[in-house]
Scaffold this motif. Sequence first.
Motif, PDB file in Angstrom:
ATOM      1  N   SER A  15       2.628 -16.682   0.038  1.00 56.09           N
ATOM      2  CA  SER A  15       1.710 -17.308   0.995  1.00 56.09           C
ATOM      3  C   SER A  15       1.296 -18.711   0.575  1.00 56.09           C
ATOM      4  CB  SER A  15       0.473 -16.430   1.177  1.00 56.09           C
ATOM      5  OG  SER A  15      -0.131 -16.161  -0.077  1.00 56.09           O
TER       6      SER A  15
ATOM      7  N   GLN B 175       3.176 -13.161   9.517  1.00 56.71           N
ATOM      8  CA  GLN B 175       1.775 -13.392   9.156  1.00 56.71           C
ATOM      9  C   GLN B 175       0.814 -12.885  10.222  1.00 56.71           C
ATOM     10  OE1 GLN B 175       1.938 -17.627   8.470  1.00 56.71           O
ATOM     11  NE2 GLN B 175       2.364 -17.393   6.274  1.00 56.71           N
TER      12      GLN B 175
ATOM     13  N   GLU C 234      -0.271 -17.062  -4.996  1.00 60.50           N
ATOM     14  CA  GLU C 234      -0.520 -15.762  -4.364  1.00 60.50           C
ATOM     15  C   GLU C 234       0.771 -15.219  -3.781  1.00 60.50           C
ATOM     16  OE1 GLU C 234      -4.178 -14.636  -1.731  1.00 60.50           O
ATOM     17  OE2 GLU C 234      -2.552 -15.215  -0.359  1.00 60.50           O
ATOM     18  N   LYS C 235       0.916 -13.895  -3.835  1.00 66.06           N
ATOM     19  CA  LYS C 235       2.057 -13.201  -3.237  1.00 66.06           C
ATOM     20  C   LYS C 235       1.548 -12.021  -2.420  1.00 66.06           C
ATOM     21  CE  LYS C 235       5.942 -14.359  -6.267  1.00 66.06           C
ATOM     22  NZ  LYS C 235       6.813 -14.915  -5.212  1.00 66.06           N
ATOM     23  N   ILE C 236       2.307 -11.712  -1.376  1.00 69.44           N
ATOM     24  CA  ILE C 236       1.981 -10.572  -0.511  1.00 69.44           C
ATOM     25  C   ILE C 236       3.169  -9.611  -0.536  1.00 69.44           C
ATOM     26  CG2 ILE C 236       1.385  -9.812   1.811  1.00 69.44           C
ATOM     27  CD1 ILE C 236       0.225 -12.578   2.319  1.00 69.44           C
TER      28      ILE C 236
ATOM     29  N   PRO D 193      -3.415 -11.607  -5.776  1.00 66.89           N
ATOM     30  CA  PRO D 193      -3.900 -12.962  -6.056  1.00 66.89           C
ATOM     31  C   PRO D 193      -3.612 -13.378  -7.495  1.00 66.89           C
ATOM     32  CG  PRO D 193      -5.723 -11.435  -6.103  1.00 66.89           C
ATOM     33  CD  PRO D 193      -4.502 -10.611  -5.768  1.00 66.89           C
TER      34      PRO D 193
ATOM     35  N   LYS E 133       0.536  -3.247   3.293  1.00 67.55           N
ATOM     36  CA  LYS E 133       0.413  -4.649   2.887  1.00 67.55           C
ATOM     37  C   LYS E 133      -0.514  -4.731   1.681  1.00 67.55           C
ATOM     38  CE  LYS E 133      -1.089  -9.209   4.589  1.00 67.55           C
ATOM     39  NZ  LYS E 133      -1.636  -9.948   5.755  1.00 67.55           N
ATOM     40  N   CYS E 134      -0.038  -5.419   0.648  1.00 65.80           N
ATOM     41  CA  CYS E 134      -0.797  -5.548  -0.594  1.00 65.80           C
ATOM     42  C   CYS E 134      -0.805  -7.011  -1.011  1.00 65.80           C
ATOM     43  CB  CYS E 134      -0.179  -4.680  -1.688  1.00 65.80           C
ATOM     44  SG  CYS E 134      -0.947  -4.867  -3.296  1.00 65.80           S
ATOM     45  N   VAL E 135      -1.981  -7.610  -1.097  1.00 66.84           N
ATOM     46  CA  VAL E 135      -2.130  -9.001  -1.506  1.00 66.84           C
ATOM     47  C   VAL E 135      -2.383  -9.037  -3.013  1.00 66.84           C
ATOM     48  CG1 VAL E 135      -3.431 -11.137  -1.197  1.00 66.84           C
ATOM     49  CG2 VAL E 135      -3.044  -9.608   0.760  1.00 66.84           C
TER      50      VAL E 135
END
Length: 735
Positions: free
Chosen positions: A327, A95, A266-268, A309, A305-307
């Motif tokens: 997350s 993180q 949410e996933k990252i 939501p 890195k791709c968030v």
Amino acid sequence: MAAAPLYCVCRQPYDVSRFMIECDICKDWFHGSCVQVEEHHAVDIDVYHCPNCDVVHGPSLMKRRNNWHRHDYTEPDDGSKPVQAGTSVFIKELQNRTFASGEEILMRMNGEQVTPRYLERHSFNYPIVVTEMEGLGLKLPAPTFSVKDVEQYVGGDKVIDVIDVARQADSKMKLSEFIKYFTKSHRPKVLNLISLEFSDTKMSELVEVPDVAQKMSWVENYWPDDSFFPKPFVQKYCLMGVRDSYTDFHIDFGGTSVWYHVLWGEKIFYLIKPTPANLALYEAWSSSPNQSEVFFGDKVDKCYKCVVPQGTTLLIPTGWIHAVLTSQDCMAFGGNFLHNLNIGMQLRCYEMERRLKTPDLFKFPYFEAICWYVAKNLLEMLKELREDNCPPPTYLVEGVKALISALKTWLKREVTEPTSEVPDNIRPNHLIKELTKEIRYVEVTFGSNGCPATRSTLERLCQARRARRAARRLREQQRQAPKLPSNLDILEQHTREVLKRLEVGPLEEDQAFCAKVHGKLNKVSTASAAAAAESLEDNHLRLMLVNGRIIRWEFTTLLSTLQCCCVVHLIYQGSVVICSCSWKKKSGHKYRNNHIVFSICRDRPTSPSTEEAIQGMLSMAGLLCPSKDAAQHQCRLQGDKSPMDSQGNSSSEAWDNQGLPSPLSRSHATSPETEYQYCDPSMSPPLHPSKRHAPNPPPISNQATKGKRPKKGMATAKQRLGKILKLNRHSRVFV
């Protein structure tokens, strides 16, 4: 035979499908469900005491935690060993890391823009993010859908595979147990569920995959219903993970493309391009003994890195290396699909899995079998494109080349490693040979790489496909649609209807029959046909023809007199054929040039039988001849006493030359005493010279034969009727 040993407090034999634990005191084995010990908890027990030994020796002894950065937390923490993936220390470090922004590679699109046609034009090589679902074709439950709802639809007794994130190891447990764990506020472990495929459950009705995945999927398009192998179900997964769940870098099985949608939470995603260099590094990293101690993102040039939501859909192309961090508590839906756009990459990923000795549980089910099915279908596609003189797109040519190479390798491997995923209805060597021929033709005709996937080329390809599909649908509709009756079919149908009425009793008007045929054929009318029909009586079968085809017919009966008359008005190349039939009228038959005028009549018997009714109808074909008195009476009624007109021509010829029906063909009342006599045509009484048959009469001209001898299989009315009712000369009855 000795009885099987019994175990546990339930005294049941050993069952390989159920988790069991051994007591370190009595050395007996117990089912985890019987002694309330879950499989993922068993690894934390140092010394286990069964319920019987627990009374004497006390409770079981648990392992002592010595570190927070190793999979084996009992190892002493001397600071010499690196952090392993999935541990709490690893999650905190992850993180705090910095990565390249996913916006550099992501393609943000609306749902209606993501279509197979768009991907065929622009390729599918970069991840796609969809925030507006409208038009995507994705159907999901409401965001209020909870993990307890999943248990209700799927069933709490379903055994699932869960991942212990801190150890990066999987274990089995019931779905109901996982739901209890998920809903607790205190979670001593981080468990992640990513392999719940629910296509065979009630929850499948709540989810529909995106149209692009459905339409491009090999399984949906090419997997036959009668396949010996069970159909793979990999398109509907439910992923439920608690906070800090982590899945290390991987490529989805078989190089499949993936769609994810975050329902809530949410996933990252950490994404790495599948370049040849990165794939080589990935294979070396996956096979190294210290894989969990090395963060693969540090070994490549860029890791993005791709968030993702809540409410967002992500589509990941073939071969992309990715890791996933949850997350916050999350429920997501996803699925995998193979397609034609990246065949070479899919095959490369599959071969990599084989070299890494990936367990079958983590491989695409029957990957080689579906490749054979795809090869068979692609061969048909290439042949259709060649027939249409339309070059295939580059991605298809390159994919087929890679597929041919893989199929050859698998056939050679069958000699030493007989896995036999070749379908029974496929000839592998012949299929490879035909595919090679088609590719060679493309290379010779359009170049080594076929045709670039330009917009114009793809539009022509789509138009050709649509035209073929439309033609195929039209043929199927024509086969399924009721066939319109031909002229002879209608006459036979009418004859059968008349005979049926005579056999069952008094004639009755069949309104349903008339309405059915009248509705099909009452489409076109002509002035000449209408004029001819107006002159007919109300109890006639009226047929109106244009160019030799019946365009309208009517059939009525007179209930009061029990009469049945048929008047057939046929036109063949300008020739008129008129037939009149009445059960209370009698007439003969005659030939005039290439025109036929014949009338079959007979008194309706008091109690008609089938044989007698058939004889009356058969005279239409000239198989029965009327008596001499009947013939003379018919000539008198038809006005044949003066057969020559003022120009020396017969009245019938004058009518024929004008292209109009001869008045001789009209039905007239006859004496009911006149009878028919059965006779052979060769024994018929001599006729008037103008009425005799020619020694070798020319064949009757019609639209089908065009004046020539009828071809084989093209029967005349007499021949067709003769086939139906064969003459029994001895019994004088037709059967």
